[in-house]
Scaffold this motif. Structure first.
Motif, short mmCIF file in Angstrom:
data_model
loop_
_atom_site.label_atom_id
_atom_site.label_comp_id
_atom_site.label_asym_id
_atom_site.label_seq_id
_atom_site.Cartn_x
_atom_site.Cartn_y
_atom_site.Cartn_z
N PRO A 1 38.39 25.04 47.62
CA PRO A 1 38.04 26.12 46.71
C PRO A 1 38.29 27.59 47.06
N CYS A 2 38.20 28.39 46.36
CA CYS A 2 38.52 29.81 46.76
C CYS A 2 37.72 30.65 47.72
N SER A 3 38.22 31.66 48.18
CA SER A 3 37.42 32.09 49.26
C SER A 3 36.39 32.51 48.85
N ILE A 4 35.92 33.02 47.73
CA ILE A 4 34.48 33.43 47.37
C ILE A 4 33.56 32.13 46.98
N CYS A 5 34.01 30.89 46.41
CA CYS A 5 33.27 29.97 46.44
C CYS A 5 32.97 29.14 47.81
N SER A 6 33.85 29.55 48.73
CA SER A 6 33.47 28.73 50.16
C SER A 6 32.92 29.65 51.11
N ASN A 7 32.57 30.90 50.44
CA ASN A 7 31.97 31.77 51.45
C ASN A 7 30.35 31.82 51.37
N SER A 8 29.85 31.11 52.41
CA SER A 8 28.52 30.90 52.18
C SER A 8 27.64 32.06 52.79
N GLN A 9 27.88 33.20 52.99
CA GLN A 9 27.46 34.56 52.97
C GLN A 9 27.08 35.11 51.71
N ARG A 10 27.84 34.78 50.79
CA ARG A 10 27.35 35.16 49.33
C ARG A 10 26.36 34.56 48.85
N LYS B 1 46.97 28.37 42.82
CA LYS B 1 46.47 27.58 41.76
C LYS B 1 45.14 28.03 41.13
N TYR B 2 44.41 27.27 40.14
CA TYR B 2 42.92 27.71 39.86
C TYR B 2 42.08 27.06 40.72
N CYS B 3 41.06 27.85 41.26
CA CYS B 3 40.00 27.23 41.92
C CYS B 3 39.14 26.38 41.35
N SER B 4 38.94 24.81 41.72
CA SER B 4 38.39 23.97 41.25
C SER B 4 36.86 24.15 40.62
N VAL B 5 36.43 25.08 41.42
CA VAL B 5 34.93 25.17 41.13
C VAL B 5 34.70 26.38 40.32
N CYS B 6 35.39 27.70 40.29
CA CYS B 6 35.18 28.88 39.61
C CYS B 6 36.30 29.09 38.56
N GLY B 7 37.45 28.45 38.84
CA GLY B 7 38.62 28.92 38.35
C GLY B 7 39.55 30.15 38.43
N ASP B 8 38.78 30.78 39.28
CA ASP B 8 39.86 31.82 39.86
C ASP B 8 41.03 31.39 40.36
N LEU B 9 42.00 32.55 40.40
CA LEU B 9 43.21 32.25 41.13
C LEU B 9 43.18 32.04 42.60
N ASP C 1 27.46 40.35 44.97
CA ASP C 1 27.80 39.25 46.30
C ASP C 1 27.34 37.83 45.85
N GLY C 2 27.17 37.60 44.48
CA GLY C 2 27.08 36.17 44.04
C GLY C 2 28.31 35.55 43.95
N LEU C 3 28.46 34.56 42.91
CA LEU C 3 29.68 33.82 42.79
C LEU C 3 30.10 34.25 41.21
N TYR C 4 31.33 33.52 40.94
CA TYR C 4 32.28 33.87 39.77
C TYR C 4 32.30 32.73 39.10
N HIS C 5 32.62 32.72 37.72
CA HIS C 5 32.90 31.68 37.12
C HIS C 5 34.16 32.23 35.89
N VAL C 6 35.26 31.84 36.02
CA VAL C 6 36.38 32.58 35.08
C VAL C 6 36.58 31.48 33.82
N LEU C 7 36.47 32.13 32.64
CA LEU C 7 36.38 31.63 31.54
C LEU C 7 37.83 31.11 31.00
N HIS C 8 38.92 32.06 31.60
CA HIS C 8 40.37 31.87 31.04
C HIS C 8 40.28 32.08 29.59
#
Lengths: 199, 199
Positions: B69-78, B56-64, B102-109
């Protein structure tokens, strides 16, 4: 390092096993498939499974078919005394498109290629001999691809059938040498059928 | 005229709907699939279905992603205060391969493409604005593809975010113009990340 989510990595891996599809193409296709409607993906997978399940090779000629024997072998309207020998089911389609041949076919499923370890016993040749012994065949037209392996296979079959006295011909070199029978246009293929020569 | 057996015609039809695969390629692939072991075909269809079902698409960033949320959005180390805006999940992978962000992403699709009827409301932009309002973000790095639509989209987002006072940067033109972000090698992409400029 971030990996693709497992189901995606798995899909890319499966797609990239297909011939002529590299890793980048596999990724592109995988992303396309994920964006499809579920309905569309189901149609694709059902087509894959049913093609695999419902298609078999004709026990007479070796062509791909749903029923056995295939529609050509079981068509009594066609000339039963001429057999056209081709490498693959694609080539049967190519011949049929010329609308100039109304005999039967025999599909070899390959060519003799000693360098790749493919000998005469590895292609669908034994059943051709059997067909010729059991039926009244006047001519065998060899329509293998006009490349080295195809020509060598034609030569081999020609020599094999010599003692039988059956007329063996091969397609004329109207076909571009080094080419692929399935890519020939109808006119070229028709010309090569008309100009077939004794082997 | 002889037609391909129905299951084969259907398979060829389904395969040729895929992007970048013409009728000849579809035929080639279909014949390949028919010659595969049933086990192999099942593996392919299961990969297709499970990718479609489990991703599915992450409800935060839109990544697959598999989980949300996806592993990046839920990684507090980033770093939570930098968001890199990309066109597609493939571009997230490309950025991750540089190992320099090592920040976060946002996918525009997608990108804004007026000629194709794609406006700002058709891409995943509204949720970016919401993220920026609800979180403490210091920099937005725009990493759209270096082509006309990508640049125009970058410009648009830059202007949209101007009033917010958030620093908006875009990747440096180390990227070959007219190219595709996903095909850039790591070093080029790294250089373009280091040389990012204010928008």
């Amino acid at each position: 390092m971030k990996q693709y989510p497992r189901p995606l990595a798995r899909l890319i891996n499966e797609i990239s096993k297909l011939p002529g599809i590299g890793n980048k193409s596999a990724q592109r296709l995988a992303f396309h498939i994920i964006d499809l409607e579920e309905e569309e993906v189901k149609k694709l997978t059902e087509a894959l499974l049913s093609a695999k399940k419902e298609l078999k090779y004709c026990s007479v000629c070796g062509d791909l078919t749903e029923g056995d024997p295939c529609s050509i072998c079981s068509n009594s309207q066609r000339r039963q005394d001429v057999i056209c020998v081709v490498e693959s089911p694609k080539d049967v389609m190519a011949m049929e498109r010329t609308k100039a041949f109304d005999g039967l076919y025999h599909v070899l499923h390959g060519v003799i290629a000693p360098l790749e370890g493919v000998g005469p016993e590895d292609i669908n040749l034994k059943s051709l001999i059997k067909r010729l012994q059991e039926n009244d065949v006047n001519e065998v037209i060899i329509a293998t691809n006009p490349n080295i392996e195809g020509e060598a296979t034609a030569m081999y079959i020609g020599r094999l059938l010599k003692p039988s006295g059956i007329k063996v011909t091969k397609l004329a070199h109207g076909l571009p040498v080094g080419g692929d029978l399935e890519y020939a246009d109808e006119v070229t293929l028709l010309k090569s059928l008309e100009g077939r020569s004794s082997l």
